[in-house]
Design a protein around this motif. Structure first.
Motif, PDB file in Angstrom:
ATOM      1  N   VAL A  51      77.117  47.466  12.350  1.00 63.40           N
ATOM      2  CA  VAL A  51      77.773  48.132  13.498  1.00 63.40           C
ATOM      3  C   VAL A  51      78.600  47.514  14.527  1.00 63.40           C
ATOM      4  O   VAL A  51      78.245  46.363  15.063  1.00 63.40           O
ATOM      5  N   VAL A  94      82.408  49.823  10.711  1.00 64.31           N
ATOM      6  CA  VAL A  94      81.716  50.963  11.485  1.00 64.31           C
ATOM      7  C   VAL A  94      81.887  50.589  12.957  1.00 64.31           C
ATOM      8  O   VAL A  94      81.394  49.657  13.171  1.00 64.31           O
ATOM      9  N   ALA A  96      81.404  51.394  17.180  1.00 65.34           N
ATOM     10  CA  ALA A  96      81.095  52.208  18.184  1.00 65.34           C
ATOM     11  C   ALA A  96      81.898  51.600  19.485  1.00 65.34           C
ATOM     12  O   ALA A  96      81.772  50.608  19.849  1.00 65.34           O
ATOM     13  N   LEU A 110      79.575  57.206  16.167  1.00 64.59           N
ATOM     14  CA  LEU A 110      80.138  56.126  15.384  1.00 64.59           C
ATOM     15  C   LEU A 110      81.252  56.612  14.611  1.00 64.59           C
ATOM     16  O   LEU A 110      81.671  57.836  14.114  1.00 64.59           O
ATOM     17  N   THR A 127      75.068  58.654  15.141  1.00 63.37           N
ATOM     18  CA  THR A 127      75.336  58.071  16.526  1.00 63.37           C
ATOM     19  C   THR A 127      74.233  57.082  16.546  1.00 63.37           C
ATOM     20  O   THR A 127      73.246  56.892  15.882  1.00 63.37           O
TER      21      THR A 127
END
Length: 382
Positions: A51, A94, A96, A110, A127
Motif C-alpha cells: 500500500v 494501491v 491510500a 483504498l 479500507t
C-alpha cells in the motif's frame, strides 16, 4: 408452354438466391462464434501488494495500518492481464490518500492507480485504519537486551559494549511521549561462543514493554558481549584402537594429565561425564610417546586441546613392559587399558604349577635340615 431459355434463366436465378442465403448464414454463424469467444473473462489473484501511503512525510508520521493487501484482477484481454499480474511489468499501485486526513486515527478508502482500462481490480480489504501524528525526532540511550537463553544456560556476563550509546528516534509526537526504553535485542548465540558480536535494529518500548512504531528503517547499533561460559572438569577414558602385534598381551598408558576442563552451556555440560580418547596401538612394540588431540565439537570447548600419551606394551608371559631400544622396564600408571589377547596355553600353566610345587618342596626340606642341626648342637657333650 415456356421456352427452354426462360426455364434455364429461372433455374439460375433460384440457384443464386440459395447461394447467397448459404453465404450470409455462414457469416452469421462465424460472427456469433467470435462474439462468444470474446466474452471469456480471465481472473488473477495477487497477494501482498504493498500500500502506497500519500502524505506530507516531512511534517507527519503515519502508523498502525496494514502495509499490504490482496488484489483480484479480471479482464477479457489475457495479455494485458498477464502484464498487470507480473510484478516486473505491473503499472498499477494501491494507494491510500492521506493528504486531507486530520490528526488522529481514521479509516481510509483504498484505490487502484495506473491500472489499464482493459483490466478491472477489487481490493481486499477495501479500507485501512491509520494514525496520523506530527513528526518528531528525539535522542534516547540504548540498552542491550540479551536473549533469555543466556541466563538459562548458565552464562555469566563479563562485559557489555554498545556503539553508539545513544540514537535518534523519529516517530509521532504522541508515540515519542510513550517511549520509556530503547533496546537493542540480541538473537540467540552459538552454544560454545564466549563472545557475542551483533549489529541490530533498535526497538522503542512503552512502560508495558510493548513495541512502538518508529521510522523504518530503525537506527542500528553494534553490541559486543563478553561471556564467561559454565565449565567443569571431566576425566579422559582411553579407548585403544587398531591391531596389536601377536606377542603383545596388553598395553598400559601414561597421560600427561588425567582430567581436562570443558566449557559450554549448562545443558551440554550436564550430558558429559568423560571424554573418550582413541589411541591407535597398531605395530607398537616398544614404549612410544605421542601427542593426541582431544576430541571435541561445536557444542563445547576443551582445555587443554592436546594430551601427551606414553604407550607401554606388555609382552605375553611377563608383567613388565619393555622398550626395545633401551631394554629398561617402563613405568605404568593407573589409567591403563588392556587389549584383548590370546589366553596362556595349558602347558604353560602346568609348567608354572610344577615349578611352584618343586620350589615349595625344596624349601620344606631345607627347613627340616636346619631344625635337626639346631637340636644336635644343643645336646651337651660328655
Amino acid at each position: 408452354m415456356k421456352k427452354p431459355s426462360q426455364s434455364n434463366w429461372f433455374s439460375g436465378l433460384l440457384a443464386l438466391l440459395f447461394a447467397l442465403l448459404l453465404f450470409f448464414n455462414a457469416n452469421a454463424s462465424g460472427n456469433i462464434s467470435n462474439m462468444s469467444g470474446t466474452n471469456q473473462v480471465y481472473d488473477e489473484m495477487l497477494y501482498n501488494i504493498p500500500v502506497q501511503v500519500e502524505y506530507d512525510q516531512a511534517k507527519y508520521f503515519v502508523s498502525g495500518y496494514e502495509e499490504t493487501v490482496n488484489v483480484h484482477l479480471s479482464s477479457a484481454n489475457r495479455i494485458q492481464l498477464n502484464l498487470e499480474a507480473n510484478e516486473d511489468t505491473r503499472n498499477f499501485q494501491v494507494v491510500a490518500d492521506l493528504t486531507k486526513t486530520p490528526l488522529g486515527t481514521s479509516e481510509i478508502q483504498l484505490r487502484v492507480k495506473g491500472l489499464s482500462t482493459a483490466v478491472t481490480a477489487e481490493i481486499e480489504p477495501k479500507t485501512i485504519t491509520v494514525t496520523v501524528e506530527n513528526k518528531v525526532t528525539k535522542t534516547f540511550d540504548v540498552e542491550p537486551q540479551l536473549p533469555e537463553s543466556i541466563e538459562a544456560e548458565g552464562y555469566k556476563v563479563k562485559k557489555v559494549a554498545v556503539s553508539p550509546k545513544t540514537v535518534e528516534i523519529t516517530t509521532g509526537e504522541e508515540t515519542a511521549k510513550a517511549i520509556t526504553r530503547v533496546i537493542a535485542p540480541l538473537s540467540n548465540v552459538k552454544q560454545s561462543a564466549d563472545t557475542i558480536k551483533q549489529t541490530v535494529n533498535v526497538q522503542a518500548l512503552d512502560d508495558k514493554a510493548q513495541v512502538l512504531s518508529i521510522e523504518n528503517p530503525a537506527p542500528q547499533v553494534k553490541v559486543v558481549v563478553d561471556l564467561v561460559l559454565p565449565s567443569k572438569e571431566v576425566g579422559l577414558t582411553i579407548s585403544p584402537t587398531g591391531s596389536p602385534p601377536a606377542d603383545i598381551d596388553h598395553y598400559t598408558f601414561n597421560l600427561s594429565t588425567q582430567k581436562v576442563e570443558i566449557r559450554g552451556t549448562k545443558s551440554v555440560l550436564d550430558a558429559i561425564d568423560s571424554i573418550e580418547l582413541p589411541i591407535d596401538v597398531s605395530n607398537v612394540k616398544s614404549s612410544t610417546k605421542r601427542t593426541i588431540k582431544i576430541p571435541t565439537n561445536a557444542e563445547y570447548i576443551v582445555s587443554p586441546e592436546e594430551v601427551e600419551v606414553t604407550i607401554n606394551p606388555v609382552f605375553a608371559g611377563t608383567n613388565t613392559s619393555f622398550s626395545q631400544t633401551s631394554g629398561q622396564s617402563a613405568t605404568t600408571s593407573d589409567t591403563s587399558q588392556v587389549l584383548p589377547a590370546p589366553e596362556p596355553s595349558s602347558e604353560k600353566t602346568t609348567s608354572s604349577s610344577s615349578t611352584s610345587s618343586s620350589s615349595s618342596s625344596t624349601s620344606s626340606e631345607s627347613s627340616v635340615e636346619n631344625e635337626i642341626e639346631k637340636e644336635i648342637s644343643s645336646v651337651p657333650a660328655n
